[in-house]
Scaffold this motif. Structure first.
Motif, PDB file in Angstrom:
ATOM      1  N   PRO A   1       0.829  -1.211   0.000  1.00 26.90           N
ATOM      2  CA  PRO A   1       0.000   0.000   0.000  1.00 26.90           C
ATOM      3  C   PRO A   1       0.866   1.265   0.000  1.00 26.90           C
ATOM      4  CG  PRO A   1      -0.664  -1.529   1.736  1.00 26.90           C
ATOM      5  CD  PRO A   1       0.655  -2.004   1.225  1.00 26.90           C
ATOM      6  N   GLN A   2       0.360   2.314  -0.609  1.00 32.24           N
ATOM      7  CA  GLN A   2       1.093   3.577  -0.631  1.00 32.24           C
ATOM      8  C   GLN A   2       1.350   4.110   0.770  1.00 32.24           C
ATOM      9  OE1 GLN A   2       0.219   6.766  -3.310  1.00 32.24           O
ATOM     10  NE2 GLN A   2      -0.755   5.417  -4.804  1.00 32.24           N
ATOM     11  N   GLU A   3       0.484   3.746   1.701  1.00 33.54           N
ATOM     12  CA  GLU A   3       0.649   4.177   3.089  1.00 33.54           C
ATOM     13  C   GLU A   3       1.986   3.728   3.679  1.00 33.54           C
ATOM     14  OE1 GLU A   3      -1.605   3.022   7.271  1.00 33.54           O
ATOM     15  OE2 GLU A   3      -2.446   2.266   5.393  1.00 33.54           O
ATOM     16  N   CYS A   4       2.583   2.672   3.095  1.00 30.00           N
ATOM     17  CA  CYS A   4       3.852   2.156   3.591  1.00 30.00           C
ATOM     18  C   CYS A   4       5.054   2.804   2.917  1.00 30.00           C
ATOM     19  CB  CYS A   4       3.916   0.644   3.377  1.00 30.00           C
ATOM     20  SG  CYS A   4       2.673  -0.284   4.310  1.00 30.00           S
ATOM     21  N   TYR A   5       4.830   3.603   1.876  1.00 31.85           N
ATOM     22  CA  TYR A   5       5.933   4.269   1.195  1.00 31.85           C
ATOM     23  C   TYR A   5       6.471   5.416   2.040  1.00 31.85           C
ATOM     24  CZ  TYR A   5       3.864   2.483  -3.289  1.00 31.85           C
ATOM     25  OH  TYR A   5       3.335   1.732  -4.303  1.00 31.85           O
ATOM     26  N   ILE A   6       7.766   5.549   2.129  1.00 32.29           N
ATOM     27  CA  ILE A   6       8.369   6.821   2.548  1.00 32.29           C
ATOM     28  C   ILE A   6       8.486   7.640   1.268  1.00 32.29           C
ATOM     29  CG2 ILE A   6      10.377   7.994   3.514  1.00 32.29           C
ATOM     30  CD1 ILE A   6      11.004   5.494   5.095  1.00 32.29           C
ATOM     31  N   ARG A   7       7.771   8.751   1.183  1.00 30.50           N
ATOM     32  CA  ARG A   7       7.697   9.422  -0.106  1.00 30.50           C
ATOM     33  C   ARG A   7       7.597  10.931   0.021  1.00 30.50           C
ATOM     34  NH1 ARG A   7       1.680   8.280  -2.599  1.00 30.50           N
ATOM     35  NH2 ARG A   7       0.586   9.897  -1.420  1.00 30.50           N
ATOM     36  N   VAL A   8       7.873  11.595  -1.088  1.00 31.43           N
ATOM     37  CA  VAL A   8       7.768  13.062  -1.144  1.00 31.43           C
ATOM     38  C   VAL A   8       6.991  13.480  -2.384  1.00 31.43           C
ATOM     39  CG1 VAL A   8       9.876  13.502   0.168  1.00 31.43           C
ATOM     40  CG2 VAL A   8      10.013  13.221  -2.317  1.00 31.43           C
TER      41      VAL A   8
ATOM     42  N   LEU B   1      13.869  13.497  -0.927  1.00 27.86           N
ATOM     43  CA  LEU B   1      13.602  12.177  -0.370  1.00 27.86           C
ATOM     44  C   LEU B   1      14.680  11.766   0.621  1.00 27.86           C
ATOM     45  CD1 LEU B   1      11.726   9.768  -0.323  1.00 27.86           C
ATOM     46  CD2 LEU B   1      12.941   8.832  -2.304  1.00 27.86           C
ATOM     47  N   ALA B   2      15.937  12.096   0.332  1.00 27.87           N
ATOM     48  CA  ALA B   2      17.022  11.774   1.275  1.00 27.87           C
ATOM     49  C   ALA B   2      16.793  12.477   2.613  1.00 27.87           C
ATOM     50  CB  ALA B   2      18.363  12.185   0.678  1.00 27.87           C
ATOM     51  N   LYS B   3      16.335  13.714   2.566  1.00 25.18           N
ATOM     52  CA  LYS B   3      16.045  14.439   3.810  1.00 25.18           C
ATOM     53  C   LYS B   3      14.883  13.793   4.563  1.00 25.18           C
ATOM     54  CE  LYS B   3      17.949  18.936   2.519  1.00 25.18           C
ATOM     55  NZ  LYS B   3      17.692  20.375   2.279  1.00 25.18           N
ATOM     56  N   GLU B   4      13.905  13.296   3.823  1.00 21.56           N
ATOM     57  CA  GLU B   4      12.770  12.615   4.458  1.00 21.56           C
ATOM     58  C   GLU B   4      13.238  11.315   5.107  1.00 21.56           C
ATOM     59  OE1 GLU B   4       8.652  12.582   5.449  1.00 21.56           O
ATOM     60  OE2 GLU B   4       9.948  14.135   4.584  1.00 21.56           O
ATOM     61  N   VAL B   5      14.106  10.587   4.426  1.00 21.34           N
ATOM     62  CA  VAL B   5      14.655   9.353   5.003  1.00 21.34           C
ATOM     63  C   VAL B   5      15.471   9.668   6.250  1.00 21.34           C
ATOM     64  CG1 VAL B   5      16.262   7.437   4.595  1.00 21.34           C
ATOM     65  CG2 VAL B   5      14.658   8.111   2.798  1.00 21.34           C
ATOM     66  N   MET B   6      16.281  10.713   6.182  1.00 21.63           N
ATOM     67  CA  MET B   6      17.067  11.127   7.344  1.00 21.63           C
ATOM     68  C   MET B   6      16.160  11.434   8.533  1.00 21.63           C
ATOM     69  SD  MET B   6      20.081  11.853   8.674  1.00 21.63           S
ATOM     70  CE  MET B   6      21.364  12.483   7.560  1.00 21.63           C
ATOM     71  N   LYS B   7      15.064  12.129   8.264  1.00 24.82           N
ATOM     72  CA  LYS B   7      14.122  12.470   9.335  1.00 24.82           C
ATOM     73  C   LYS B   7      13.566  11.211   9.996  1.00 24.82           C
ATOM     74  CE  LYS B   7       9.794  13.467   8.595  1.00 24.82           C
ATOM     75  NZ  LYS B   7       8.548  14.108   8.082  1.00 24.82           N
ATOM     76  N   GLU B   8      13.173  10.225   9.173  1.00 22.32           N
ATOM     77  CA  GLU B   8      12.597   8.996   9.722  1.00 22.32           C
ATOM     78  C   GLU B   8      13.648   8.175  10.464  1.00 22.32           C
ATOM     79  OE1 GLU B   8       9.473   8.584   9.856  1.00 22.32           O
ATOM     80  OE2 GLU B   8       8.938  10.209   8.483  1.00 22.32           O
ATOM     81  N   LEU B   9      14.871   8.172   9.963  1.00 24.20           N
ATOM     82  CA  LEU B   9      15.946   7.457  10.665  1.00 24.20           C
ATOM     83  C   LEU B   9      16.192   8.062  12.044  1.00 24.20           C
ATOM     84  CD1 LEU B   9      18.533   6.884   7.775  1.00 24.20           C
ATOM     85  CD2 LEU B   9      17.164   5.137   8.916  1.00 24.20           C
ATOM     86  N   LYS B  10      16.140   9.379  12.132  1.00 23.61           N
ATOM     87  CA  LYS B  10      16.344  10.045  13.425  1.00 23.61           C
ATOM     88  C   LYS B  10      15.193   9.777  14.383  1.00 23.61           C
ATOM     89  CE  LYS B  10      19.442  13.714  11.843  1.00 23.61           C
ATOM     90  NZ  LYS B  10      19.640  15.178  11.648  1.00 23.61           N
ATOM     91  N   LEU B  11      13.981   9.586  13.830  1.00 22.61           N
ATOM     92  CA  LEU B  11      12.832   9.273  14.682  1.00 22.61           C
ATOM     93  C   LEU B  11      12.928   7.849  15.233  1.00 22.61           C
ATOM     94  CD1 LEU B  11       9.895  10.873  12.656  1.00 22.61           C
ATOM     95  CD2 LEU B  11      10.704  11.569  14.922  1.00 22.61           C
TER      96      LEU B  11
END
Length: 390
Positions: free
Chosen positions: A76-83, A114-124
Protein backbone atom coordinates in the motif's frame (compact mmCIF):
# COMPACT_ATOMS: atom_id res chain seq x y z
CA UNK A 1 5.16 13.04 -17.09
CA UNK A 2 7.54 10.40 -15.80
CA UNK A 3 10.21 11.37 -13.32
CA UNK A 4 13.71 10.21 -14.20
CA UNK A 5 13.76 6.96 -12.21
CA UNK A 6 16.19 6.63 -9.41
CA UNK A 7 15.10 3.02 -9.51
CA UNK A 8 15.25 0.64 -6.75
CA UNK A 9 16.61 -1.69 -4.35
CA UNK A 10 19.01 -4.34 -3.45
CA UNK A 11 22.29 -3.93 -2.94
CA UNK A 12 25.30 -6.15 -2.66
CA UNK A 13 26.87 -6.52 0.76
CA UNK A 14 29.78 -4.15 1.13
CA UNK A 15 32.71 -3.92 3.46
CA UNK A 16 30.73 -3.30 6.66
CA UNK A 17 29.03 -6.16 8.49
CA UNK A 18 25.40 -5.41 9.46
CA UNK A 19 24.73 -5.08 13.14
CA UNK A 20 21.66 -7.23 13.33
CA UNK A 21 19.90 -10.25 11.86
CA UNK A 22 18.80 -8.98 8.44
CA UNK A 23 16.34 -11.83 7.93
CA UNK A 24 14.52 -11.02 11.16
CA UNK A 25 14.37 -7.33 10.25
CA UNK A 26 13.05 -8.15 6.75
CA UNK A 27 10.38 -10.43 8.22
CA UNK A 28 9.40 -7.58 10.53
CA UNK A 29 8.87 -5.36 7.51
CA UNK A 30 6.63 -8.01 5.94
CA UNK A 31 4.51 -8.28 9.10
CA UNK A 32 4.21 -4.50 9.28
CA UNK A 33 3.16 -4.18 5.62
CA UNK A 34 0.57 -6.92 6.13
CA UNK A 35 -0.78 -5.06 9.17
CA UNK A 36 -1.37 -2.07 6.86
CA UNK A 37 -3.45 -4.15 4.44
CA UNK A 38 -0.57 -5.26 2.24
CA UNK A 39 0.04 -8.75 0.90
CA UNK A 40 3.07 -11.04 0.72
CA UNK A 41 2.58 -14.48 -0.83
CA UNK A 42 3.19 -17.24 1.72
CA UNK A 43 5.04 -19.21 -0.98
CA UNK A 44 7.84 -16.65 -0.73
CA UNK A 45 10.64 -16.15 1.76
CA UNK A 46 13.32 -13.50 2.23
CA UNK A 47 16.76 -15.00 2.81
CA UNK A 48 20.42 -14.55 2.06
CA UNK A 49 21.71 -15.44 -1.40
CA UNK A 50 24.47 -17.47 0.23
CA UNK A 51 23.09 -19.17 3.31
CA UNK A 52 26.60 -19.88 4.60
CA UNK A 53 27.66 -16.20 4.41
CA UNK A 54 26.27 -13.83 7.04
CA UNK A 55 27.29 -10.82 4.93
CA UNK A 56 25.57 -12.10 1.78
CA UNK A 57 22.81 -9.82 0.43
CA UNK A 58 19.16 -10.77 0.70
CA UNK A 59 16.89 -12.00 -2.04
CA UNK A 60 13.28 -13.15 -2.28
CA UNK A 61 12.90 -16.86 -3.06
CA UNK A 62 10.04 -19.25 -3.71
CA UNK A 63 9.25 -22.00 -1.20
CA UNK A 64 6.75 -23.65 -3.58
CA UNK A 65 5.96 -23.54 -7.29
CA UNK A 66 4.28 -20.36 -8.53
CA UNK A 67 1.82 -20.27 -11.39
CA UNK A 68 1.79 -17.71 -14.18
CA UNK A 69 0.18 -14.42 -13.07
CA UNK A 70 0.17 -15.36 -9.38
CA UNK A 71 0.23 -12.30 -7.12
CA UNK A 72 3.50 -12.09 -5.20
CA UNK A 73 3.06 -8.93 -3.17
CA UNK A 74 1.06 -5.74 -2.87
CA UNK A 75 2.46 -2.76 -1.00
CA UNK A 76 0.00 0.00 0.00
CA UNK A 77 1.09 3.58 -0.63
CA UNK A 78 0.65 4.18 3.09
CA UNK A 79 3.85 2.16 3.59
CA UNK A 80 5.93 4.27 1.20
CA UNK A 81 8.37 6.82 2.55
CA UNK A 82 7.70 9.42 -0.11
CA UNK A 83 7.77 13.06 -1.14
CA UNK A 84 5.39 12.86 -4.10
CA UNK A 85 3.19 15.76 -3.02
CA UNK A 86 6.18 18.11 -2.62
CA UNK A 87 8.24 16.75 -5.50
CA UNK A 88 9.66 19.05 -8.13
CA UNK A 89 7.81 18.25 -11.35
CA UNK A 90 4.75 16.94 -9.52
CA UNK A 91 1.34 17.31 -11.12
CA UNK A 92 0.81 20.88 -12.26
CA UNK A 93 4.53 21.67 -12.14
CA UNK A 94 5.73 20.23 -15.43
CA UNK A 95 6.48 21.70 -18.81
CA UNK A 96 6.22 20.03 -22.20
CA UNK A 97 9.34 21.80 -23.42
CA UNK A 98 11.54 20.66 -20.52
CA UNK A 99 15.02 19.78 -21.71
CA UNK A 100 17.03 16.77 -20.58
CA UNK A 101 18.93 19.18 -18.31
CA UNK A 102 15.64 20.37 -16.78
CA UNK A 103 14.60 16.77 -16.09
CA UNK A 104 17.97 16.00 -14.52
CA UNK A 105 17.70 19.04 -12.26
CA UNK A 106 14.27 17.82 -11.09
CA UNK A 107 15.69 14.37 -10.47
CA UNK A 108 18.48 15.74 -8.28
CA UNK A 109 16.07 18.02 -6.41
CA UNK A 110 13.68 15.15 -5.70
CA UNK A 111 16.46 12.82 -4.61
CA UNK A 112 17.56 15.49 -2.15
CA UNK A 113 13.99 15.91 -0.83
CA UNK A 114 13.60 12.18 -0.37
CA UNK A 115 17.02 11.77 1.27
CA UNK A 116 16.04 14.44 3.81
CA UNK A 117 12.77 12.62 4.46
CA UNK A 118 14.65 9.35 5.00
CA UNK A 119 17.07 11.13 7.34
CA UNK A 120 14.12 12.47 9.34
CA UNK A 121 12.60 9.00 9.72
CA UNK A 122 15.95 7.46 10.66
CA UNK A 123 16.34 10.04 13.43
CA UNK A 124 12.83 9.27 14.68
CA UNK A 125 13.76 5.58 14.92
CA UNK A 126 11.18 3.63 16.92
CA UNK A 127 8.95 6.73 16.94
CA UNK A 128 8.69 6.74 13.15
CA UNK A 129 5.39 5.57 11.70
CA UNK A 130 7.56 3.42 9.40
CA UNK A 131 9.54 2.01 12.36
CA UNK A 132 9.93 -1.62 11.14
CA UNK A 133 11.10 -0.42 7.74
CA UNK A 134 13.34 2.21 9.32
CA UNK A 135 15.03 -0.51 11.41
CA UNK A 136 15.68 -2.44 8.22
CA UNK A 137 17.16 0.66 6.52
CA UNK A 138 19.33 1.39 9.57
CA UNK A 139 20.91 -2.04 9.11
CA UNK A 140 22.07 -1.39 5.54
CA UNK A 141 25.84 -1.44 5.12
CA UNK A 142 27.74 1.71 4.29
CA UNK A 143 30.13 1.98 1.39
CA UNK A 144 27.94 0.14 -1.12
CA UNK A 145 27.97 2.73 -3.93
CA UNK A 146 31.16 3.78 -5.76
CA UNK A 147 30.60 7.41 -4.74
CA UNK A 148 31.20 6.32 -1.13
CA UNK A 149 34.19 4.05 -1.80
CA UNK A 150 37.80 4.51 -0.76
CA UNK A 151 39.90 7.15 -2.51
CA UNK A 152 42.04 4.59 -4.34
CA UNK A 153 39.05 2.59 -5.54
CA UNK A 154 37.34 5.73 -6.81
CA UNK A 155 40.43 6.64 -8.82
CA UNK A 156 40.55 3.20 -10.44
CA UNK A 157 36.86 3.15 -11.35
CA UNK A 158 36.84 6.77 -12.51
CA UNK A 159 39.25 5.83 -15.31
CA UNK A 160 36.97 3.00 -16.41
CA UNK A 161 33.64 4.84 -16.39
CA UNK A 162 32.39 6.96 -19.28
CA UNK A 163 33.13 10.54 -18.19
CA UNK A 164 29.51 11.71 -18.44
CA UNK A 165 28.30 9.19 -15.84
CA UNK A 166 30.08 11.04 -12.99
CA UNK A 167 30.12 7.55 -11.54
CA UNK A 168 32.16 8.21 -8.40
CA UNK A 169 31.73 11.98 -8.05
CA UNK A 170 27.98 12.63 -8.18
CA UNK A 171 27.54 13.14 -4.44
CA UNK A 172 30.31 15.74 -4.31
CA UNK A 173 29.04 17.42 -7.48
CA UNK A 174 25.32 17.62 -6.77
CA UNK A 175 24.72 17.14 -3.03
CA UNK A 176 27.68 18.31 -0.98
CA UNK A 177 27.07 21.84 0.25
CA UNK A 178 23.64 22.07 -1.37
CA UNK A 179 21.44 19.22 -0.17
CA UNK A 180 23.62 18.42 2.86
CA UNK A 181 26.79 19.95 4.23
CA UNK A 182 28.27 16.45 4.45
CA UNK A 183 29.90 17.36 7.76
CA UNK A 184 28.39 14.16 9.17
CA UNK A 185 29.30 10.84 7.43
CA UNK A 186 25.70 9.76 8.01
CA UNK A 187 24.53 12.39 5.50
CA UNK A 188 26.58 10.91 2.66
CA UNK A 189 25.39 7.43 3.61
CA UNK A 190 21.72 8.50 3.58
CA UNK A 191 22.04 10.09 0.13
CA UNK A 192 23.65 6.91 -1.21
CA UNK A 193 21.14 4.68 0.59
CA UNK A 194 18.24 6.67 -0.83
CA UNK A 195 19.59 6.60 -4.37
CA UNK A 196 20.21 2.86 -4.22
CA UNK A 197 16.89 1.83 -2.71
CA UNK A 198 14.34 4.40 -3.83
CA UNK A 199 12.13 4.46 -6.83
CA UNK A 200 11.28 7.85 -8.28
CA UNK A 201 10.04 9.85 -5.27
CA UNK A 202 9.43 6.93 -2.91
CA UNK A 203 11.05 4.22 -0.82
CA UNK A 204 8.91 1.07 -1.17
CA UNK A 205 9.40 -1.64 1.47
CA UNK A 206 9.77 -5.30 0.38
CA UNK A 207 9.75 -4.27 -3.29
CA UNK A 208 13.21 -2.82 -2.61
CA UNK A 209 14.40 -6.31 -1.61
CA UNK A 210 13.74 -7.78 -5.08
CA UNK A 211 16.99 -8.15 -6.98
CA UNK A 212 17.69 -7.09 -10.56
CA UNK A 213 18.33 -9.41 -13.49
CA UNK A 214 17.16 -8.52 -17.00
CA UNK A 215 18.23 -11.94 -18.24
CA UNK A 216 16.14 -13.85 -15.68
CA UNK A 217 13.28 -11.41 -15.17
CA UNK A 218 10.18 -13.24 -13.93
CA UNK A 219 7.85 -10.53 -12.60
CA UNK A 220 5.49 -7.81 -13.78
CA UNK A 221 4.04 -5.01 -11.67
CA UNK A 222 1.48 -2.24 -11.73
CA UNK A 223 2.62 1.40 -11.75
CA UNK A 224 3.92 2.35 -8.32
CA UNK A 225 1.39 5.14 -7.85
CA UNK A 226 -1.73 3.09 -8.53
CA UNK A 227 -4.36 3.89 -5.92
CA UNK A 228 -3.95 0.49 -4.26
CA UNK A 229 -0.16 0.70 -4.23
CA UNK A 230 2.21 -1.46 -6.23
CA UNK A 231 1.15 -5.03 -7.06
CA UNK A 232 3.70 -7.56 -8.29
CA UNK A 233 2.89 -10.86 -10.00
CA UNK A 234 4.74 -13.70 -11.73
CA UNK A 235 5.33 -13.23 -15.46
CA UNK A 236 5.99 -16.95 -15.93
CA UNK A 237 5.80 -20.18 -13.97
CA UNK A 238 8.47 -20.14 -11.25
CA UNK A 239 9.77 -23.31 -9.65
CA UNK A 240 10.32 -23.76 -5.91
CA UNK A 241 13.73 -22.54 -4.81
CA UNK A 242 14.10 -19.98 -7.60
CA UNK A 243 14.74 -16.31 -6.92
CA UNK A 244 12.27 -13.54 -7.77
CA UNK A 245 13.74 -10.90 -10.10
CA UNK A 246 12.76 -7.40 -11.18
CA UNK A 247 14.28 -5.01 -13.70
CA UNK A 248 15.79 -1.73 -12.57
CA UNK A 249 15.83 -0.09 -16.00
CA UNK A 250 13.04 -1.60 -18.13
CA UNK A 251 10.21 -1.32 -15.62
CA UNK A 252 6.69 -0.01 -16.14
CA UNK A 253 7.56 3.31 -14.45
CA UNK A 254 11.02 3.65 -16.00
CA UNK A 255 10.02 5.58 -19.12
CA UNK A 256 12.82 5.56 -21.68
CA UNK A 257 15.63 5.14 -19.16
CA UNK A 258 17.01 2.05 -20.92
CA UNK A 259 17.73 4.24 -23.96
CA UNK A 260 20.59 5.90 -22.08
CA UNK A 261 21.23 3.70 -19.04
CA UNK A 262 23.14 0.45 -18.75
CA UNK A 263 25.78 -1.56 -16.92
CA UNK A 264 27.92 1.46 -15.85
CA UNK A 265 24.84 3.17 -14.38
CA UNK A 266 23.77 0.01 -12.56
CA UNK A 267 27.17 -0.06 -10.88
CA UNK A 268 27.04 3.66 -10.15
CA UNK A 269 23.56 3.61 -8.61
CA UNK A 270 23.43 0.17 -6.97
CA UNK A 271 27.02 -0.87 -6.39
CA UNK A 272 27.16 -4.14 -8.34
CA UNK A 273 27.97 -5.38 -11.84
CA UNK A 274 24.83 -6.86 -13.35
CA UNK A 275 24.71 -10.27 -14.99
CA UNK A 276 24.09 -10.67 -18.71
CA UNK A 277 22.82 -8.91 -20.68
CA UNK A 278 25.35 -6.10 -20.30
CA UNK A 279 24.30 -2.80 -21.88
CA UNK A 280 26.50 0.16 -22.83
CA UNK A 281 25.18 3.45 -24.17
CA UNK A 282 27.04 6.45 -25.58
CA UNK A 283 24.18 8.85 -26.44
CA UNK A 284 26.41 11.60 -27.81
CA UNK A 285 27.92 9.16 -30.31
CA UNK A 286 24.62 7.44 -31.04
CA UNK A 287 25.85 4.02 -29.92
CA UNK A 288 23.76 1.51 -27.93
CA UNK A 289 24.36 -2.22 -27.62
CA UNK A 290 23.94 -5.21 -25.35
CA UNK A 291 25.95 -8.38 -24.83
CA UNK A 292 23.77 -11.46 -24.32
CA UNK A 293 25.01 -14.86 -23.21
CA UNK A 294 23.44 -18.02 -24.62
CA UNK A 295 22.95 -21.26 -22.75
CA UNK A 296 26.10 -22.56 -24.44
CA UNK A 297 28.08 -19.60 -23.10
CA UNK A 298 28.37 -18.01 -26.53
CA UNK A 299 28.10 -14.21 -26.52
CA UNK A 300 25.88 -12.24 -28.90
CA UNK A 301 25.99 -8.53 -29.72
CA UNK A 302 22.59 -6.87 -30.05
CA UNK A 303 22.34 -3.32 -31.33
CA UNK A 304 19.34 -1.20 -30.39
CA UNK A 305 17.40 -2.19 -33.53
CA UNK A 306 17.61 -5.92 -32.66
CA UNK A 307 14.17 -7.38 -33.36
CA UNK A 308 12.99 -4.05 -34.76
CA UNK A 309 14.40 -4.17 -38.28
CA UNK A 310 11.01 -3.45 -39.88
CA UNK A 311 10.30 -0.63 -37.41
CA UNK A 312 13.68 0.86 -38.20
CA UNK A 313 12.87 1.01 -41.93
CA UNK A 314 9.61 2.80 -41.16
CA UNK A 315 10.98 5.04 -38.37
CA UNK A 316 14.75 5.32 -38.90
CA UNK A 317 15.13 8.16 -36.40
CA UNK A 318 13.91 5.96 -33.54
CA UNK A 319 17.00 3.71 -33.63
CA UNK A 320 20.75 4.13 -33.67
CA UNK A 321 21.47 0.80 -35.30
CA UNK A 322 25.04 -0.48 -35.62
CA UNK A 323 27.71 2.24 -35.56
CA UNK A 324 29.23 3.69 -38.72
CA UNK A 325 32.97 3.95 -39.34
CA UNK A 326 33.26 7.00 -37.10
CA UNK A 327 31.41 5.16 -34.34
CA UNK A 328 33.71 2.16 -34.66
CA UNK A 329 36.75 4.44 -34.36
CA UNK A 330 35.22 5.83 -31.16
CA UNK A 331 34.82 2.30 -29.77
CA UNK A 332 38.43 1.54 -30.68
CA UNK A 333 39.53 4.67 -28.80
CA UNK A 334 37.54 3.63 -25.73
CA UNK A 335 39.04 0.16 -25.74
CA UNK A 336 42.55 1.52 -26.29
CA UNK A 337 42.10 3.84 -23.30
CA UNK A 338 41.21 0.91 -21.06
CA UNK A 339 43.98 -1.30 -22.43
CA UNK A 340 46.52 1.44 -21.71
CA UNK A 341 45.63 1.57 -18.02
CA UNK A 342 48.30 0.06 -15.81
CA UNK A 343 47.57 -3.65 -15.29
CA UNK A 344 49.49 -3.58 -12.02
CA UNK A 345 47.24 -0.86 -10.57
CA UNK A 346 44.16 -2.96 -11.34
CA UNK A 347 45.56 -5.91 -9.40
CA UNK A 348 43.88 -4.17 -6.51
CA UNK A 349 43.76 -7.25 -4.30
CA UNK A 350 47.32 -6.37 -3.29
CA UNK A 351 46.38 -2.76 -2.49
CA UNK A 352 45.63 -2.48 1.22
CA UNK A 353 43.82 0.83 0.55
CA UNK A 354 41.15 -0.86 -1.59
CA UNK A 355 38.71 -3.07 0.37
CA UNK A 356 38.03 -6.52 -1.14
CA UNK A 357 34.42 -5.71 -2.08
CA UNK A 358 35.46 -2.61 -4.00
CA UNK A 359 38.29 -4.47 -5.71
CA UNK A 360 35.92 -7.26 -6.77
CA UNK A 361 33.46 -4.81 -8.33
CA UNK A 362 36.26 -2.95 -10.16
CA UNK A 363 37.68 -6.20 -11.52
CA UNK A 364 34.25 -7.42 -12.65
CA UNK A 365 33.41 -4.13 -14.32
CA UNK A 366 36.77 -3.88 -16.12
CA UNK A 367 36.23 -7.37 -17.49
CA UNK A 368 32.66 -6.55 -18.58
CA UNK A 369 33.49 -3.29 -20.37
CA UNK A 370 36.58 -4.78 -22.06
CA UNK A 371 34.56 -7.73 -23.35
CA UNK A 372 31.67 -5.52 -24.46
CA UNK A 373 33.87 -3.12 -26.42
CA UNK A 374 35.87 -5.94 -28.03
CA UNK A 375 32.78 -7.85 -29.16
CA UNK A 376 31.02 -4.68 -30.33
CA UNK A 377 34.00 -3.66 -32.48
CA UNK A 378 34.26 -7.13 -34.01
CA UNK A 379 30.55 -7.26 -34.83
CA UNK A 380 30.33 -3.69 -36.14
CA UNK A 381 33.36 -4.13 -38.39
CA UNK A 382 31.87 -7.35 -39.76
CA UNK A 383 28.61 -5.53 -40.57
CA UNK A 384 30.50 -2.71 -42.27
CA UNK A 385 32.41 -5.24 -44.37
CA UNK A 386 29.12 -6.91 -45.39
CA UNK A 387 27.69 -3.52 -46.33
CA UNK A 388 30.69 -2.72 -48.51
CA UNK A 389 30.34 -6.06 -50.31
CA UNK A 390 26.78 -5.16 -51.20
Amino acid sequence: DVFLPILIFLVVAANVTPCCNANVLADGVVEWVQSKGGYFNDKLEIRRLDLADETSPLGIYTKADLELNETLMQIPQECYIRVLENAVGAEGDTAEDDTAEDEFDKYIANLCLLAKEVMKELKLGDNSKYAPYVKYLENQSRGQLPATWSKDAKALLRDLFPEETHGVDWIDMYFKGSCFEMSDPLEEHVVALTKARCYDTSMIPIWDMVNHDNGRLNTHNTPMYDKGGIRVWSSKEIKAGEQIYATYDECVDCGSVSDFWGTPEILRDFGFVEGYPHRFVYPEEGIWWEIWEGKDGKKEVRWDDHGHETDRLENPNDFYGPPDEEGVRFLHDELEHINQLSPDEYKCSSNANVPPFECAMITQYKSAVTEALSLAIEDAESLLDQHEEL
